[in-house]
Design an enzyme around this catalytic site. Sequence first.
Site, PDB file in Angstrom:
ATOM      1  N   TYR A 257       0.856  -1.183   0.000  1.00 35.27           N
ATOM      2  CA  TYR A 257       0.000   0.000   0.000  1.00 35.27           C
ATOM      3  C   TYR A 257       0.892   1.231   0.000  1.00 35.27           C
ATOM      4  O   TYR A 257       2.039   1.174   0.474  1.00 35.27           O
ATOM      5  CB  TYR A 257      -0.897  -0.012   1.244  1.00 35.27           C
ATOM      6  CG  TYR A 257      -2.015   1.022   1.202  1.00 35.27           C
ATOM      7  CD1 TYR A 257      -3.103   0.851   0.364  1.00 35.27           C
ATOM      8  CD2 TYR A 257      -1.957   2.177   1.992  1.00 35.27           C
ATOM      9  CE1 TYR A 257      -4.118   1.799   0.299  1.00 35.27           C
ATOM     10  CE2 TYR A 257      -2.978   3.128   1.941  1.00 35.27           C
ATOM     11  CZ  TYR A 257      -4.048   2.927   1.096  1.00 35.27           C
ATOM     12  OH  TYR A 257      -5.048   3.863   1.028  1.00 35.27           O
ATOM     13  N   PHE A 314      -5.469   9.187  -3.965  1.00 32.06           N
ATOM     14  CA  PHE A 314      -4.310   8.550  -4.607  1.00 32.06           C
ATOM     15  C   PHE A 314      -4.007   7.268  -3.854  1.00 32.06           C
ATOM     16  O   PHE A 314      -3.927   7.280  -2.619  1.00 32.06           O
ATOM     17  CB  PHE A 314      -3.058   9.434  -4.538  1.00 32.06           C
ATOM     18  CG  PHE A 314      -1.786   8.688  -4.898  1.00 32.06           C
ATOM     19  CD1 PHE A 314      -1.298   8.738  -6.186  1.00 32.06           C
ATOM     20  CD2 PHE A 314      -1.123   7.907  -3.957  1.00 32.06           C
ATOM     21  CE1 PHE A 314      -0.154   8.024  -6.542  1.00 32.06           C
ATOM     22  CE2 PHE A 314       0.030   7.181  -4.300  1.00 32.06           C
ATOM     23  CZ  PHE A 314       0.509   7.250  -5.593  1.00 32.06           C
ATOM     24  N   GLU A 315      -3.848   6.177  -4.593  1.00 31.14           N
ATOM     25  CA  GLU A 315      -3.350   4.948  -3.984  1.00 31.14           C
ATOM     26  C   GLU A 315      -2.677   4.135  -5.070  1.00 31.14           C
ATOM     27  O   GLU A 315      -3.175   4.079  -6.197  1.00 31.14           O
ATOM     28  CB  GLU A 315      -4.497   4.055  -3.460  1.00 31.14           C
ATOM     29  CG  GLU A 315      -5.338   4.613  -2.358  1.00 31.14           C
ATOM     30  CD  GLU A 315      -6.466   3.659  -1.938  1.00 31.14           C
ATOM     31  OE1 GLU A 315      -7.154   3.106  -2.813  1.00 31.14           O
ATOM     32  OE2 GLU A 315      -6.635   3.473  -0.729  1.00 31.14           O
ATOM     33  N   ILE A 316      -1.533   3.546  -4.738  1.00 30.95           N
ATOM     34  CA  ILE A 316      -1.027   2.432  -5.531  1.00 30.95           C
ATOM     35  C   ILE A 316      -0.980   1.291  -4.540  1.00 30.95           C
ATOM     36  O   ILE A 316      -0.419   1.441  -3.450  1.00 30.95           O
ATOM     37  CB  ILE A 316       0.373   2.714  -6.114  1.00 30.95           C
ATOM     38  CG1 ILE A 316       0.305   3.914  -7.068  1.00 30.95           C
ATOM     39  CG2 ILE A 316       0.903   1.477  -6.848  1.00 30.95           C
ATOM     40  CD1 ILE A 316       1.662   4.319  -7.652  1.00 30.95           C
TER      41      ILE A 316
END
Length: 428
Positions: A257, A314-316
């Site tokens: 995460y 925003f997330e990767i």
Amino acid sequence: MAGTQRYIRYILIAFLCLIIVYFISSTSDPRDQLQSATDYIKSHSGSLTAHRDDEDEAPLPGLDDERPPIPLETGARTLPSALEDTDTTPNKPNELPPAVASGERMNATFVTLARNSDVWEIAESIRQVEDRFNRKYNYDWVFLNDNEFDEQFKRVTTALVSGKTKYGTIPKDHWSYPEWIDQDKAAKVRDEMREKKVIYGDSVSYRHMCRYESGFFFRHPLMLDYEWYWRVEPSIKLFCDINYDTFKFMAENKKKYSFVISLYEYVETIPTLWDSTKRWMEKHPDQVAEGNSMKFVSDDGGKTYNHCHFWSNFEIGNLNWLRGQAYMDYFDQLDKDGGFFYERWGDAPVHSVAAALMLKKEEIHFFNDISYYHVPFTHCPTGDDFRMDHKCHCNPSENFDWNGYSCTKRFFEVNDMELPKGWQQEQH
Ligand SMILES: Nc1nc2c(ncn2[C@@H]2O[C@H](COP(=O)(O)OP(=O)(O)OP(=O)(O)O)[C@@H](O)[C@H]2O)c(=O)[nH]1
Ligand SMILES: *[C@@H]1O[C@H](CO)[C@@H](O)[C@H](O)[C@H]1NC(C)=O
Ligand SMILES: [Mg+2]
């Protein structure tokens, strides 16, 4: 009289002809120059890449090392000045725009939840992501919607994305009240929140959205094809070049995460989220990771929540983690307790608390190099050199990282990371 007139007419015609001849010869001039510039290049170093390689410093990670030679036609414009060593203004580009990066791609996609009416705002976001990153990697993009996407939305977004685009409709039962929810009670809460002017406090759709992003997007049939996701919302900005594969970075460094901005949640929206979280911890102590980031979310060893969370617009992240038993048990507990409707739990604190408690702290990554804006906050990397090297266009005085409402300094402390030089000057 008539003779003089004819005489004047001859002179005028001759003059006109002269002008036309001059005009034709001057417009053909640039072509001649371009021709000779090309000849000039040919007679000199041969190719632009060969020349540039001498100047290049260590290549950035993930950058295509074998850049195709620049075709002479386009090289002609910039080359003479480079050869004569006169600097361009304000500085020489330190690398050419890379073509599509070589090498393998990860099993990854962008994902966006949006309405048809979001089309122009998401178009803006896509363009930013493509220009700074995805034109080199061409990853797919999944769009999800509680209604069917219209033709315009599909046309515009397909035209902008360099990878494949996929459009999914959300099944009704993922975007509606579960049967155990008392809808009158939920309506009363919305009225109270409207009175108290809690942001989105009176919205039904916002609650479905938060519940969907918390517990369902990663289970959509289109998302089952992927292991990694990068979430993008409408009207975001990216301010720096990203010259490596961020998905590959996540995999190689065992990250699950990630975030770019962190902050404190509005207390009114999550008064009992921590009670629910504790219920899950009691039922599933084995799902709480050793060496987790409890210190990021609690100041008293888990008794209470300090409201710190990673901003999830925003997330990767890793989809298999979200689809795993621990996260699903956590989500089911929260969903049963009803806080998505009886309060206004956001997906950001939900994802964050989950990541903080069920991942090892090394599995959460701060993408300092992804400079980002979503109204009203900016993450602009601290340090001039970094920003110049990555062609950033953010204003460092707008950086939120070291602001008193940000939790990013706490993240650094929890992970024994050194604060970047100059952070004190950006504490606004
Ligand atoms: N399909 C669909 N998408 C929605 C709906 N509400 C919000 N979204 C999407 O869900 C994401 C989050 O919604 P936002 O409105 O951006 O919420 P936010 O980021 O908290 O607030 P702002 O961006 O400041 O408005 C965005 O990608 C929206 O496009 C909805 O009712 N239907
Ligand atoms: C990508 O990941 C998903 C989920 O783990 C998996 O089902 C799928 O087979 C993978 N695809 C490839 C090409 O590896
Ligand atoms: Mg948003």
